[in-house]
Design a protein around this motif. Structure first.
Motif, PDB file in Angstrom:
ATOM      1  N   HIS A   1      -1.214  -8.179   8.779  1.00  0.00           N
ATOM      2  CA  HIS A   1      -1.018  -7.043   9.812  1.00  0.00           C
ATOM      3  C   HIS A   1      -1.953  -6.770  10.650  1.00  0.00           C
ATOM      4  N   GLN A   2      -3.258  -7.009  10.046  1.00  0.00           N
ATOM      5  CA  GLN A   2      -4.553  -6.444  10.707  1.00  0.00           C
ATOM      6  C   GLN A   2      -5.236  -7.647  11.377  1.00  0.00           C
ATOM      7  N   HIS A   3      -5.231  -8.671  10.770  1.00  0.00           N
ATOM      8  CA  HIS A   3      -5.999  -9.740  11.207  1.00  0.00           C
ATOM      9  C   HIS A   3      -5.279 -10.937  11.871  1.00  0.00           C
TER      10      HIS A   3
ATOM     11  N   SER B   1      -6.373 -19.732 -12.280  1.00  0.00           N
ATOM     12  CA  SER B   1      -7.199 -19.504 -13.335  1.00  0.00           C
ATOM     13  C   SER B   1      -7.771 -17.971 -13.289  1.00  0.00           C
ATOM     14  N   GLY B   2      -7.183 -17.403 -12.423  1.00  0.00           N
ATOM     15  CA  GLY B   2      -7.405 -15.818 -12.278  1.00  0.00           C
ATOM     16  C   GLY B   2      -6.297 -15.225 -11.157  1.00  0.00           C
ATOM     17  N   SER B   3      -6.456 -14.037 -10.991  1.00  0.00           N
ATOM     18  CA  SER B   3      -5.321 -13.287 -10.114  1.00  0.00           C
ATOM     19  C   SER B   3      -6.002 -13.358  -8.695  1.00  0.00           C
ATOM     20  N   TYR B   4      -5.627 -14.433  -7.966  1.00  0.00           N
ATOM     21  CA  TYR B   4      -6.363 -14.358  -6.575  1.00  0.00           C
ATOM     22  C   TYR B   4      -5.365 -14.566  -5.483  1.00  0.00           C
ATOM     23  N   LEU B   5      -5.701 -13.962  -4.146  1.00  0.00           N
ATOM     24  CA  LEU B   5      -5.050 -14.292  -3.128  1.00  0.00           C
ATOM     25  C   LEU B   5      -6.218 -14.730  -1.994  1.00  0.00           C
ATOM     26  N   TYR B   6      -5.632 -15.687  -1.270  1.00  0.00           N
ATOM     27  CA  TYR B   6      -6.381 -16.237  -0.219  1.00  0.00           C
ATOM     28  C   TYR B   6      -6.085 -15.943   1.204  1.00  0.00           C
ATOM     29  N   ALA B   7      -7.047 -15.722   2.363  1.00  0.00           N
ATOM     30  CA  ALA B   7      -6.919 -15.525   3.469  1.00  0.00           C
ATOM     31  C   ALA B   7      -7.073 -16.682   4.224  1.00  0.00           C
ATOM     32  N   VAL B   8      -6.102 -17.430   4.905  1.00  0.00           N
ATOM     33  CA  VAL B   8      -6.270 -18.727   5.548  1.00  0.00           C
ATOM     34  C   VAL B   8      -6.017 -18.392   7.082  1.00  0.00           C
ATOM     35  N   ASP B   9      -7.004 -18.907   7.766  1.00  0.00           N
ATOM     36  CA  ASP B   9      -7.070 -18.893   9.185  1.00  0.00           C
ATOM     37  C   ASP B   9      -6.345 -19.993   9.729  1.00  0.00           C
TER      38      ASP B   9
ATOM     39  N   PRO C   1       4.916  -1.508   4.661  1.00  0.00           N
ATOM     40  CA  PRO C   1       4.200  -0.414   5.576  1.00  0.00           C
ATOM     41  C   PRO C   1       2.808  -0.139   5.149  1.00  0.00           C
ATOM     42  N   ASP C   2       2.201   0.381   5.874  1.00  0.00           N
ATOM     43  CA  ASP C   2       0.756   0.753   5.740  1.00  0.00           C
ATOM     44  C   ASP C   2      -0.214  -0.147   5.436  1.00  0.00           C
ATOM     45  N   ASN C   3      -0.043  -1.431   5.732  1.00  0.00           N
ATOM     46  CA  ASN C   3      -0.683  -2.707   5.403  1.00  0.00           C
ATOM     47  C   ASN C   3      -0.892  -2.648   3.869  1.00  0.00           C
ATOM     48  N   GLN C   4       0.185  -2.619   3.143  1.00  0.00           N
ATOM     49  CA  GLN C   4       0.032  -2.768   1.744  1.00  0.00           C
ATOM     50  C   GLN C   4       0.570  -4.058   1.276  1.00  0.00           C
ATOM     51  N   ILE C   5      -0.117  -4.935   0.431  1.00  0.00           N
ATOM     52  CA  ILE C   5       0.207  -6.210   0.322  1.00  0.00           C
ATOM     53  C   ILE C   5       0.950  -6.055  -1.365  1.00  0.00           C
ATOM     54  N   TYR C   6       2.201  -6.814  -1.462  1.00  0.00           N
ATOM     55  CA  TYR C   6       2.826  -6.825  -2.448  1.00  0.00           C
ATOM     56  C   TYR C   6       3.125  -8.188  -2.933  1.00  0.00           C
ATOM     57  N   VAL C   7       2.746  -8.447  -4.448  1.00  0.00           N
ATOM     58  CA  VAL C   7       2.564  -9.849  -4.846  1.00  0.00           C
ATOM     59  C   VAL C   7       3.678  -9.949  -6.188  1.00  0.00           C
ATOM     60  N   GLY C   8       4.506 -10.679  -6.023  1.00  0.00           N
ATOM     61  CA  GLY C   8       5.533 -11.096  -7.063  1.00  0.00           C
ATOM     62  C   GLY C   8       5.439 -12.033  -8.054  1.00  0.00           C
TER      63      GLY C   8
ATOM     64  N   VAL D   1       9.375  -8.749 -15.543  1.00  0.00           N
ATOM     65  CA  VAL D   1       8.357  -9.253 -14.704  1.00  0.00           C
ATOM     66  C   VAL D   1       7.596  -8.248 -14.156  1.00  0.00           C
ATOM     67  N   TRP D   2       6.490  -8.680 -13.225  1.00  0.00           N
ATOM     68  CA  TRP D   2       5.546  -7.814 -12.471  1.00  0.00           C
ATOM     69  C   TRP D   2       5.666  -7.885 -11.051  1.00  0.00           C
ATOM     70  N   ILE D   3       5.353  -6.740 -10.363  1.00  0.00           N
ATOM     71  CA  ILE D   3       4.915  -6.621  -9.036  1.00  0.00           C
ATOM     72  C   ILE D   3       3.619  -5.964  -9.055  1.00  0.00           C
ATOM     73  N   TYR D   4       2.653  -6.706  -8.144  1.00  0.00           N
ATOM     74  CA  TYR D   4       1.472  -6.135  -7.773  1.00  0.00           C
ATOM     75  C   TYR D   4       1.328  -5.266  -6.582  1.00  0.00           C
ATOM     76  N   ARG D   5       0.693  -4.359  -6.275  1.00  0.00           N
ATOM     77  CA  ARG D   5       0.375  -3.835  -4.789  1.00  0.00           C
ATOM     78  C   ARG D   5      -1.012  -3.366  -4.679  1.00  0.00           C
ATOM     79  N   LEU D   6      -1.587  -3.873  -3.571  1.00  0.00           N
ATOM     80  CA  LEU D   6      -2.799  -3.483  -3.097  1.00  0.00           C
ATOM     81  C   LEU D   6      -2.945  -3.363  -1.550  1.00  0.00           C
ATOM     82  N   PRO D   7      -3.913  -2.618  -1.195  1.00  0.00           N
ATOM     83  CA  PRO D   7      -4.095  -2.452   0.424  1.00  0.00           C
ATOM     84  C   PRO D   7      -4.720  -3.867   0.831  1.00  0.00           C
ATOM     85  N   GLU D   8      -4.332  -4.109   2.221  1.00  0.00           N
ATOM     86  CA  GLU D   8      -4.811  -5.361   2.747  1.00  0.00           C
ATOM     87  C   GLU D   8      -6.448  -4.930   3.372  1.00  0.00           C
TER      88      GLU D   8
END
Length: 331
Positions: free
Chosen positions: A52-54, A66-74, A102-109, A122-129
């Motif tokens: 939403h921002q980029h 191997s860990g909890s990662y998110l990847y930003a791909v151009d 909303p509010d540029n919050q990323i949700y991970v399922g 199960v889990w849902i994670y939320r973090l700001p973009e």
């Protein structure tokens, strides 16, 4: 042994048309018109979400990592421009979905069940973009999720862009259900999701249109477009889902004109199709989404299929014809 010229020409023509029939369009490397994921660390891209921002950035993640990662791909290059490490969460099990609310919050399922364990929750994670795209660690909020009717395997999680309410679609070969979460997730208790509508698809991902009025759901071989209608789903038509190695992810482009279809595997492609009702893909006179050409149960355009396989058939006939003529001349 040298093959007769006619036979070689026929074979070359057949091969050319065969490659042309199944090749990814040239536009598949032009940002929101599609791209190829180049990061060798991304081997099981199971979710996709437009930033939403980029502009031109898509967030993805591995099914298991191997860990909890998110990847930003151009999307203009296919290159990863940032890797986000999630802190404040446990060891992930089967991360299957990502969405931006909303509010540029990323949700991970972390909602999948690849191993058939039937998790009690199960889990849902939320973090700001992040505002800056650099490798960094961001603390996430972790939510515990249960279903009213027992454990579920799911790969689709969506967040309504206006209300911020989270929904999950379970994965079942005979079709599943749309599960609605509480109006606001609680980090201190259990969040109970209840079924509110049926989904006529073996769903591997889903996405809301940017205005929240449409819901697109995909499977391995097909897709369905629904009018959201406040959660009372109304089926509008089939989606033109591309044929992929393992179709796992789906996102609208940021402007809502495209549906972006991703798949698993190293060097996987993200294919863009016009979104029903968006951009150049207007609704048909009947009011149903998608193109005016008929589609079979896999969501594959019948017209497109006819052209591709028709071209292949012509190539085979030409090869056989000229090869046979050459054989007659030699005899």
């Amino acid at each position: 042994m040298r093959r007769p010229f006619a036979a070689r020409a026929g074979a070359l023509l057949a091969a050319t048309l065969l490659v042309g029939a199944f090749a990814v369009p040239a536009s598949a490397a032009e940002g929101d018109d599609g791209f190829t994921v180049k990061d060798p660390r991304i081997t099981e891209s199971s979710g996709l979400a437009a930033s939403h921002q980029h502009p031109g950035i898509y967030w993805t993640h591995n099914d298991q990592d191997s860990g909890s990662y998110l990847y930003a791909v151009d999307s203009s290059t296919g290159e990863t421009v940032a890797r986000i490490t999630l802190s404040g969460v446990g060891l992930q099990r089967d991360v299957e979905a990502i969405a931006i609310g909303p509010d540029n919050q990323i949700y991970v399922g972390d909602i999948g069940d690849n191993d058939g364990v039937t998790w009690p929750y199960v889990w849902i994670y939320r973090l700001p973009e992040p505002k800056k795209l650099t490798d960094q660690t961001i603390r996430a909020t972790q939510y515990v999720v249960k279903y009213t009717d027992g454990s579920r395997d799911a790969e689709s999680m969506i967040v309504h862009p206006r209300t911020g309410r989270v929904y999950i679609i379970d994965k079942h070969e005979d079709g599943g259900h749309l599960y609605e979460g509480p109006a606001k997730l609680s980090a201190s208790g259990t969040n109970v999701f209840k079924p509110v509508a049926t989904v006529d698809l073996w769903a591997t991902d889903a996405a809301f249109s940017p205005d929240g009025t449409q819901l697109a759901v995909r499977g391995y071989f097909g897709g369905i477009q629904y009018d959201w209608n406040g959660g009372d789903l109304k089926r509008e038509g089939r989606l033109d889902v591309p044929l992929q190695r393992q179709g796992e992810s789906l996102s609208y482009s940021a402007d809502g004109t495209k549906l972006m279809y991703g798949s698993e595997g190293t060097g996987s492609s993200v294919v863009a199709e016009d979104a029903p009702g968006g951009g150049s893909a207007s609704k048909s006179p009947s009011g149903k989404g998608g193109s005016d050409t008929a589609s079979d149960s896999s969501g594959f355009s019948a017209a497109t299929g006819s052209v591709k396989f028709g071209a292949l058939a012509v190539a085979v006939v030409v090869a056989v014809f000229f090869g046979f003529r050459r054989l007659l001349r030699r005899n």
